[in-house]
Write a protein that holds these residues in place. Structure first.
Motif, PDB file in Angstrom:
ATOM      1  N   ASP A  69       9.882 -16.562  -5.433  1.00 46.27           N
ATOM      2  CA  ASP A  69       9.623 -17.995  -5.575  1.00 46.27           C
ATOM      3  C   ASP A  69       8.454 -18.287  -6.516  1.00 46.27           C
ATOM      4  N   GLY A  70       7.946 -17.244  -7.174  1.00 45.81           N
ATOM      5  CA  GLY A  70       6.856 -17.444  -8.134  1.00 45.81           C
ATOM      6  C   GLY A  70       5.473 -17.329  -7.516  1.00 45.81           C
ATOM      7  N   GLY A  71       5.400 -17.332  -6.185  1.00 46.08           N
ATOM      8  CA  GLY A  71       4.110 -17.190  -5.507  1.00 46.08           C
ATOM      9  C   GLY A  71       3.662 -15.742  -5.507  1.00 46.08           C
ATOM     10  N   PRO A  72       2.410 -15.488  -5.078  1.00 44.07           N
ATOM     11  CA  PRO A  72       1.925 -14.105  -5.066  1.00 44.07           C
ATOM     12  C   PRO A  72       2.718 -13.262  -4.063  1.00 44.07           C
ATOM     13  N   LEU A  73       2.984 -12.030  -4.444  1.00 45.97           N
ATOM     14  CA  LEU A  73       3.711 -11.125  -3.553  1.00 45.97           C
ATOM     15  C   LEU A  73       2.720 -10.498  -2.577  1.00 45.97           C
ATOM     16  N   LEU A  74       2.971 -10.677  -1.283  1.00 46.41           N
ATOM     17  CA  LEU A  74       2.147  -9.990  -0.290  1.00 46.41           C
ATOM     18  C   LEU A  74       2.778  -8.613  -0.094  1.00 46.41           C
ATOM     19  N   PHE A  75       2.019  -7.589  -0.432  1.00 45.18           N
ATOM     20  CA  PHE A  75       2.654  -6.273  -0.484  1.00 45.18           C
ATOM     21  C   PHE A  75       1.958  -5.211   0.351  1.00 45.18           C
ATOM     22  N   THR A  76       2.714  -4.194   0.658  1.00 40.90           N
ATOM     23  CA  THR A  76       2.156  -2.922   1.103  1.00 40.90           C
ATOM     24  C   THR A  76       2.784  -1.872   0.189  1.00 40.90           C
ATOM     25  N   ILE A  77       1.930  -1.057  -0.401  1.00 41.34           N
ATOM     26  CA  ILE A  77       2.449  -0.063  -1.344  1.00 41.34           C
ATOM     27  C   ILE A  77       2.296   1.340  -0.758  1.00 41.34           C
ATOM     28  N   TYR A  78       3.378   2.096  -0.811  1.00 43.41           N
ATOM     29  CA  TYR A  78       3.303   3.512  -0.440  1.00 43.41           C
ATOM     30  C   TYR A  78       3.415   4.340  -1.697  1.00 43.41           C
ATOM     31  N   ILE A  79       2.496   5.250  -1.863  1.00 46.40           N
ATOM     32  CA  ILE A  79       2.560   6.172  -2.997  1.00 46.40           C
ATOM     33  C   ILE A  79       2.718   7.580  -2.416  1.00 46.40           C
ATOM     34  N   LYS A  80       3.877   8.189  -2.716  1.00 44.37           N
ATOM     35  CA  LYS A  80       4.209   9.462  -2.053  1.00 44.37           C
ATOM     36  C   LYS A  80       4.541  10.544  -3.073  1.00 44.37           C
ATOM     37  N   PRO A  81       4.181  11.788  -2.760  1.00 45.47           N
ATOM     38  CA  PRO A  81       4.617  12.879  -3.629  1.00 45.47           C
ATOM     39  C   PRO A  81       6.091  13.182  -3.370  1.00 45.47           C
ATOM     40  N   LEU A  82       6.819  13.512  -4.419  1.00 44.34           N
ATOM     41  CA  LEU A  82       8.197  13.969  -4.257  1.00 44.34           C
ATOM     42  C   LEU A  82       8.228  15.403  -4.764  1.00 44.34           C
ATOM     43  N   SER A  83       8.221  16.353  -3.855  1.00 42.71           N
ATOM     44  CA  SER A  83       8.208  17.748  -4.281  1.00 42.71           C
ATOM     45  C   SER A  83       9.636  18.265  -4.353  1.00 42.71           C
ATOM     46  N   TYR A 111       7.128  14.937  -8.472  1.00 48.69           N
ATOM     47  CA  TYR A 111       7.180  13.565  -8.969  1.00 48.69           C
ATOM     48  C   TYR A 111       6.395  12.679  -8.023  1.00 48.69           C
ATOM     49  N   CYS A 112       6.268  11.439  -8.426  1.00 51.94           N
ATOM     50  CA  CYS A 112       5.557  10.502  -7.558  1.00 51.94           C
ATOM     51  C   CYS A 112       6.451   9.297  -7.321  1.00 51.94           C
ATOM     52  N   LEU A 113       6.651   8.973  -6.029  1.00 53.71           N
ATOM     53  CA  LEU A 113       7.460   7.802  -5.675  1.00 53.71           C
ATOM     54  C   LEU A 113       6.526   6.670  -5.251  1.00 53.71           C
ATOM     55  N   ILE A 114       6.744   5.522  -5.867  1.00 51.76           N
ATOM     56  CA  ILE A 114       5.941   4.359  -5.483  1.00 51.76           C
ATOM     57  C   ILE A 114       6.879   3.315  -4.876  1.00 51.76           C
ATOM     58  N   GLU A 115       6.589   2.920  -3.646  1.00 53.41           N
ATOM     59  CA  GLU A 115       7.395   1.884  -2.990  1.00 53.41           C
ATOM     60  C   GLU A 115       6.526   0.648  -2.806  1.00 53.41           C
ATOM     61  N   ILE A 116       7.001  -0.470  -3.314  1.00 47.86           N
ATOM     62  CA  ILE A 116       6.255  -1.717  -3.114  1.00 47.86           C
ATOM     63  C   ILE A 116       7.046  -2.595  -2.152  1.00 47.86           C
ATOM     64  N   HIS A 117       6.536  -2.700  -0.924  1.00 49.87           N
ATOM     65  CA  HIS A 117       7.246  -3.453   0.111  1.00 49.87           C
ATOM     66  C   HIS A 117       6.773  -4.899   0.149  1.00 49.87           C
ATOM     67  N   ASN A 118       7.735  -5.804   0.233  1.00 49.70           N
ATOM     68  CA  ASN A 118       7.424  -7.225   0.284  1.00 49.70           C
ATOM     69  C   ASN A 118       7.111  -7.633   1.717  1.00 49.70           C
ATOM     70  N   MET A 119       5.868  -8.032   1.947  1.00 49.92           N
ATOM     71  CA  MET A 119       5.448  -8.389   3.311  1.00 49.92           C
ATOM     72  C   MET A 119       5.359  -9.901   3.498  1.00 49.92           C
ATOM     73  N   THR A 120       5.817 -10.650   2.497  1.00 47.48           N
ATOM     74  CA  THR A 120       5.649 -12.110   2.551  1.00 47.48           C
ATOM     75  C   THR A 120       6.261 -12.695   3.824  1.00 47.48           C
ATOM     76  N   ASN A 121       7.479 -12.261   4.113  1.00 43.05           N
ATOM     77  CA  ASN A 121       8.152 -12.796   5.302  1.00 43.05           C
ATOM     78  C   ASN A 121       7.463 -12.359   6.587  1.00 43.05           C
ATOM     79  N   VAL A 122       7.020 -11.107   6.584  1.00 37.78           N
ATOM     80  CA  VAL A 122       6.324 -10.589   7.756  1.00 37.78           C
ATOM     81  C   VAL A 122       5.074 -11.425   8.014  1.00 37.78           C
TER      82      VAL A 122
END
Lengths: 212, 446
Positions: free
Chosen positions: B104-118, B125-136
């Motif tokens: 909706d154009g507003g700021p994304l409330l996030f939790t980011i996980y940065i994980k190694p992928l062996s 490799y490195c996996l980055i997950e950006i979870h949208n917490m806006t609804n939460v």
């Protein structure tokens, strides 16, 4: 005498471990300072090597209402569980201290829990990273999980992949922040083969330092 | 090693599936290779960052986000790739520096996980997950607001109810019969003169106070309310510590909740004052204000009832009509106050020697009636004489005051229609007694 005690840690080894943890906590403090935009001071930790059973008893007596904790499991050349523990009420204080004067009642929201997870993550990762760096370990660390007000025994004996029949090393780092007076514990839970690996690595580390 | 056509096709289709899966995933997904270059950049990531996949692939994170990438973010990628460590980054700490936007154009409330992928070939490799917490966040804020509002309205309710001169009592009865107090206001302390802390622990506290005579009635109503989930009310008397009695109007309503428990809502009103008022009104309506004995209307009403009973069961019933001798003279000589005193004292003295079942009332002026059920004229004569002598010998504590009475006695007859027939004969007997010189009892005879 159980096997843990028979491993007989030398004073040098304990000193080396303390030194490494010290560095870790130092890194953690500067990371936290950077995150919150003001100085965060973490006191020099004290290290103890105790059995899982003993610390479980000790913490249950100290905090009968349970503790809040952030834990991260790791596996590789050593495997086990790392955790940052606070008495329940203190965990709010930490969030408050770090996030400024936000209104917190007796439940943390999920966002606040994530924030607390990150604080634990910063401190634990800093400690693990210095260990890994200095002792040349090969491990992979899982993402942190936050548990509010759980019985310590669950953390210590719950769903770890650790073999319960063996004595585990519990390495407790007692640290505190100066301003808000928050005390917490960092602990590492390792099963015996991992303890041996850690001890061997420490010996090598010490030899390297001596030979310099 | 070269791949055959078939193998290449297989690989391509797998890559397509993986791309589709990561695009469908519920987080902004990035995979970096060991050199920190973007290998995978899913659709959600493109929408959060405004950087499309084509632009992102092969670039380093720092160059994609200019200088806006938090140091901890860079550090975490480093730790994941080099040390195999996972990190979590929360919006609370990094929302200000890492600006991502919501759909909706507003700021994304996030939790980011940065994980190694062996991977098995010891490539990491490195996996980055950006979870949208806006609804939460929105849901939790809503929940928090609801909780606060509920707390506030509870406080308001408490304030209101605690100062209410009534008791509101709610008990929940589970299916296995376990009772629990779910609400009780402070008003109960005033009602039962007992501490709130003690009462609120006992769901059946009211029963302990109810008089034994009313307890069965109360139990029946309560059982009815519980079994048939209806509304009923009942008035019970309760006994308090200091032996004081209170009247309580109890309103009970039973209803079932979703979990199969029966909820009983109770409202208890202290109606002692109403009851006292009622009693007072009844007393005023039935008694003679001067003497405190039955007035004419009530006297005749009750006498009529007793007459009917006597008539039906063919038992004897006698009536004494009493007239104070020379009462006009007493009033004239000693004053109306003394006259009133005589009437009062006469009433008290006479009442004292009568049986519980006898009826004694003032017919008017200086005329009184005693109705003696189950009494033939012989017995009634004995009572009459007793009263007459009592008055004759009474000390009125006033010089020269002497009071005597004349009594006419009549017994009911099978031919009588109502009490007035008997009274008429008693009246005639009084005349005879007066004519015969007063201060005597005369039995009616034809």
């Amino acid at each position: 005498m159980n096997e843990l005690e028979s491993l007989s840690w030398s004073e040098d080894q304990i000193d080396a471990l303390t030194e490494i943890m010290n560095m870790g906590i130092g890194v953690a403090a500067s990371s936290l300072s950077e995150m919150v935009g003001e100085e965060v001071i973490l006191n020099i930790p004290k290290i103890r090597l105790v059995s899982r059973h003993d610390i479980s008893q000790e913490l249950s007596t100290q905090c009968p209402e349970g503790m809040s904790y952030v834990f991260q499991d790791f596996s590789g050349t050593v495997h086990g569980r790392s955790a940052l523990l606070f008495p329940i009420q203190k965990s709010f204080n930490l969030v408050k201290a770090l996030l400024g004067n936000i209104e917190i009642d007796d439940e943390l929201t999920e966002m606040e829990q994530e924030a607390l997870s990150e604080v634990g993550n910063v401190i634990l990762n800093a400690c693990i990273a210095t260990l890994v760096n200095n002792l040349a370990l090969e491990i992979e660390v899982e993402i942190p999980q936050y548990v509010r007000g759980g019985a310590v025994s669950v953390l210590l004996e719950g769903d770890t992949q650790l073999d319960h029949s063996q004595t585990n090393l519990f390495c407790a780092v007692n640290f505190s922040t100066r301003e808000s007076g928050i005390e917490g514990y960092v602990m590492f839970l390792l099963e015996l083969p991992s303890v041996k690996t850690l001890k061997n690595s420490l010996e090598e580390y010490l030899e390297n330092i001596m030979s310099l | 090693m070269t791949l055959g056509v078939k193998q290449t096709q297989k690989l391509v289709s797998w890559t397509n599936i993986i791309d589709a899966v990561i695009d469908k995933s519920e987080f902004g997904g990035i995979v970096l290779n060991g050199a920190q270059r973007v290998l995978i950049w899913n659709q959600k990531m493109a929408s959060y960052s405004g950087i499309c996949r084509e632009m992102a692939l092969g670039r380093r994170m720092v160059s994609l986000f200019d200088d806006n990438l938090p140091a901890r973010f860079i550090n975490s990628i480093d730790q994941a790739l080099n040390l195999g460590m996972s990190s979590v980054l929360s919006y609370k700490f990094h929302g200000q520096t890492l600006r991502l936007t919501n759909s909706d154009g507003g700021p994304l409330l996030f939790t980011i996980y940065i994980k190694p992928l062996s991977l098995p070939n010891s490539v990491r490799y490195c996996l980055i997950e950006i979870h949208n917490m806006t609804n939460v966040e929105a849901r939790e804020r809503r929940l928090k607001k609801i909780t606060e509002e509920r707390k506030e309205s509870e406080t308001r309710l408490r304030l209101l109810t605690d100062n209410l001169p009534a008791v509101i009592h709610q008990v929940s009865v589970s299916e296995d019969g376990k009772k629990e107090v779910t609400f009780l206001n402070k008003g109960v302390e005033q009602l039962l003169a007992e501490e709130y802390g003690i009462l609120c622990k006992d769901p059946d506290f009211l029963k302990r106070y109810i008089l034994p005579d009313d307890r069965q009635k109360f139990d029946d109503v309560l059982a009815d309310v519980m079994d048939n989930t209806l509304e009923r009310d009942i008035i019970v008397r309760v006994n308090l510590n200091q032996n004081s009695l209170k009247w309580i109007h109890v309103f009970l309503r039973g209803r079932k909740n979703d979990r199969g428990s029966v909820i009983i809502d109770g409202l208890y009103l202290d109606i002692t004052f109403v009851k006292i008022g009622e009693e007072e009104l009844r007393r005023l309506a039935t008694t003679d204000s001067l003497t405190g004995i039955f007035n004419r209307r009530h006297l005749l009403e009750i006498a009529e009832r007793d007459f009917a009973a006597a008539h039906r069961y063919e038992t004897p019933l006698s009536v004494l009509l009493i007239d104070i001798d020379h009462f006009k003279y007493v009033n004239d000589q000693f004053g109306h106050d003394i006259g009133d005193t005589v009437l009062k004292k006469f009433s008290i003295l006479t009442q004292d020697i009568l049986r519980q079942c006898d009826i004694f009332g003032r017919l008017g002026g200086e005329e009184f009636v005693i109705v003696l059920p189950q009494t033939p004229s012989s017995g009634a004569f004995f009572v009459a004489e007793k009263v007459r002598k009592l008055i004759e010998n009474a000390d009125w504590a006033i010089t020269d005051l002497k009071v005597t009475i004349s009594i006419g006695l009549a017994q009911s007859l099978p031919s009588d229609h109502d009490i007035s027939d008997v009274l008429k004969r008693a009246d005639l007997a009084v005349y005879k007694a007066k004519d015969a010189g007063r201060n005597q009892t005369f039995i009616y005879s034809d």
